[in-house]
Motif scaffolding. Structure first.
Motif, mmCIF file in Angstrom:
data_model
loop_
_atom_site.group_PDB
_atom_site.id
_atom_site.type_symbol
_atom_site.label_atom_id
_atom_site.label_comp_id
_atom_site.label_asym_id
_atom_site.label_seq_id
_atom_site.Cartn_x
_atom_site.Cartn_y
_atom_site.Cartn_z
ATOM 1 N N ILE A 1 -59.059 19.382 -76.174
ATOM 2 C CA ILE A 1 -59.890 18.200 -75.950
ATOM 3 C C ILE A 1 -59.349 17.370 -74.779
ATOM 4 N N LEU B 1 -68.539 15.690 -80.371
ATOM 5 C CA LEU B 1 -67.085 15.885 -80.285
ATOM 6 C C LEU B 1 -66.425 15.692 -81.645
ATOM 7 N N CYS B 2 -66.819 14.601 -82.320
ATOM 8 C CA CYS B 2 -66.115 14.248 -83.562
ATOM 9 C C CYS B 2 -66.438 15.164 -84.738
ATOM 10 N N CYS B 3 -67.511 15.971 -84.615
ATOM 11 C CA CYS B 3 -67.758 16.915 -85.709
ATOM 12 C C CYS B 3 -66.964 18.202 -85.477
ATOM 13 N N ARG B 4 -66.307 18.282 -84.331
ATOM 14 C CA ARG B 4 -65.544 19.499 -84.018
ATOM 15 C C ARG B 4 -64.045 19.321 -84.163
ATOM 16 N N MET B 5 -63.626 18.098 -84.418
ATOM 17 C CA MET B 5 -62.171 17.873 -84.536
ATOM 18 C C MET B 5 -61.922 16.549 -85.238
ATOM 19 N N ASP B 6 -60.678 16.340 -85.588
ATOM 20 C CA ASP B 6 -60.287 15.064 -86.172
ATOM 21 C C ASP B 6 -60.459 13.983 -85.099
ATOM 22 N N ARG B 7 -61.039 12.860 -85.479
ATOM 23 C CA ARG B 7 -61.354 11.848 -84.460
ATOM 24 C C ARG B 7 -60.103 11.276 -83.799
#
Lengths: 209, 285
Positions: free
Chosen positions: B3, B110-116
């Motif tokens: 990211i 973005l946030c549904c693909r990784m820890d925010r």
């Protein structure tokens, strides 16, 4: 693949937007969420995607509690509200950038995906210059990219023409047949009946059937 | 961290970054022309100090690179303009991206693909680095362009136009290792400009307009300078810490310790604040 939702409640600014929702969702099915604007469809999807912290209740995905064991579902694709991408990059580049976060996809796989949603010819066109329908198609492509186990689609056929709707329908049904959990919110009742295996009716933040 | 790579690509490839670099370039062109016209190209100025035998009066030495570039001279107004606009140069390239990601809904992707928190960390790093690079660019470019015009003679302690005195920060280096002095100041500029840009991230949680996000670092920077001058603690003003040519930098004992404390306080506020606020928000996007 299984999603269990127990007593999911969300309060925002004094309003209860989700009221004690209980649902059991299983792989290989398309769940259609129906309801008027503001009934909580999108909020439910955002909750499942981990984008909203529940006020009460829990969401358990394959035995893992969301926001405790996992911060976001391990394998999910979403198209919630408007498809949002970077305007200065092409459709291909946008997908490639998103894939680079948590997937390992070859360029050919992204091209295949674009073909699946009918965007091959617009591969190198900047997203900012896409029509509404193209944007929607790209949104669906991003949601199914990497074959996620859970797919959330909020109004996936919005602004898509007749031929495109059929194309999207085939894509969604194909994913269902691969054992995914697909949740679709759609205003078009006929379309919903064609697509969904089960209908979830929402009224004022509650599941009524 | 994937990211981070994505955020850096977005930051350094953005149109705003190009505009910021272009603005920096214009400042450098203005300064180079201004300084050249004022000194080398100005015979009247030259004759004023020149003796009949072709030498100059005691204390007047020819222009050296270190006293002639945008970060090393305080004669043209471009030095002041550069350091005044610095927070805008820093914030414009990417500091508004968090606000834009949130407003457009891109953050969902973005946030549904990784820890925010990973997203927030990458965003902070990209804003910091892009801000530092964009703000440091005119300093480095100005130095490079001036190096084509002026000799890289060591600054002379007797010169009337010294850019540093014994009170100045890194003064020892100025007279013995001037290139190291320039690079140290570049580092200070990059670090402070970087952290200044990250203040935009903090206000992005509440801002309704991107102009607010872009201009908050500038407002903070200017207000802090005016306030600290009024309180007679101007040595803590960011502008004076970064600009080796500011009168205060030549008059007060500016220390590395003071710089480090100021920098760490700002990082603690922006980094800590951004992560905590990002974590606490019930509605991520």
């Amino acid at each position: 693949m299984r999603i269990e939702i127990h007593g999911l409640t969300k309060r925002m600014k004094g309003n209860e937007v989700l009221k004690g929702i209980d649902l059991q969702l299983e792989g290989g099915k398309i769940y259609g969420v129906q309801g008027k604007n503001g009934c909580g469809k999108t909020m439910l999807m955002r909750s499942i995607a981990g984008l909203i912290l529940p006020t009460e209740g829990e969401i358990v995905i394959n035995g893992k509690k969301l926001h405790r064991d996992i911060s976001v579902p391990e394998s999910i694709g979403i198209l919630i509200e408007n498809p949002s991408f970077l305007g200065e990059y092409s459709g291909f580049e946008n997908l490639k950038m998103l894939a680079s976060i948590n997937l390992s996809l070859a360029d050919e796989e992204i091209d295949e995906l674009l073909e699946q949603v009918g965007l091959s010819e617009q591969r190198d066109k900047k997203f900012g210059k896409y029509s509404l329908g193209m944007k929607q198609r790209l949104g669906v492509a991003a949601a199914i990219m990497g074959n996620p186990e859970i797919i959330l689609l909020d109004e996936p056929i919005n602004a898509i023409d007749g031929e495109g709707v059929e194309q999207m329908r085939q894509v969604i049904l194909g994913m269902r047949d691969e054992g995914r959990i697909i949740i679709v919110a759609c205003h078009d009742k006929e379309e919903m009946e064609l697509l969904a295996d089960e209908i979830i009716v929402m009224v004022e933040g509650e599941v009524r059937g | 961290m994937r990211i981070l790579r994505l955020e850096l690509k977005r930051a350094f490839g953005s149109r705003e970054m190009k505009i910021s670099l272009l603005l920096g370039m214009l400042l450098v062109i203005g300064q180079v022309i201004g300084f050249y016209t004022m000194h080398l190209g100005n015979e009247a100025f030259d004759q004023q100090w020149k003796l009949e035998d072709g030498t100059y009066e005691v204390g007047v030495l020819r222009d050296t690179l270190y006293q002639s570039f945008i970060g090393g001279e305080g004669f043209t107004f471009f030095n002041e303009l550069y350091f005044s606009l610095l927070p805008i140069l820093a914030a414009f390239p990417f500091a508004g991206s968090f606000f834009k990601d949130r407003e457009s809904g891109y953050m969902k992707n973005l946030c549904c693909r990784m820890d925010r928190t990973r997203y927030h960390l990458a965003k902070y790093a990209a804003v910091f680095l892009s801000g530092g690079v964009a703000a440091g660019f005119p300093y480095l470019l100005g130095f490079a362009v001036s190096a084509l015009i002026y000799p890289a003679d060591f600054p002379n302690f007797l010169a009337m136009r010294d850019g540093a005195n014994e009170l100045s920060l890194f003064a020892d280096y100025y007279f013995t290792h001037p290139l190291a002095y320039v690079m140290l100041y570049l580092l200070v500029i990059v670090a402070f400009a970087g952290v200044l840009a990250t203040f935009s991230l903090l206000v992005s949680f509440w801002a309704k307009n991107i102009l607010v996000v872009w201009f908050v670092p500038y407002m903070l920077y200017t207000t802090q300078k005016l306030l600290f001058e009024k309180l007679d603690i101007y040595q803590w003003a960011m502008e004076y810490m970064m600009n080796s040519q500011s009168k205060h930098n030549l008059l007060v004992d500016m220390t590395v310790g003071r710089l480090a404390i100021a920098f760490l306080i700002m990082v603690a506020i922006t980094f800590g604040g951004f992560l905590v606020l990002g974590r606490k928000r019930e509605v991520i996007v």
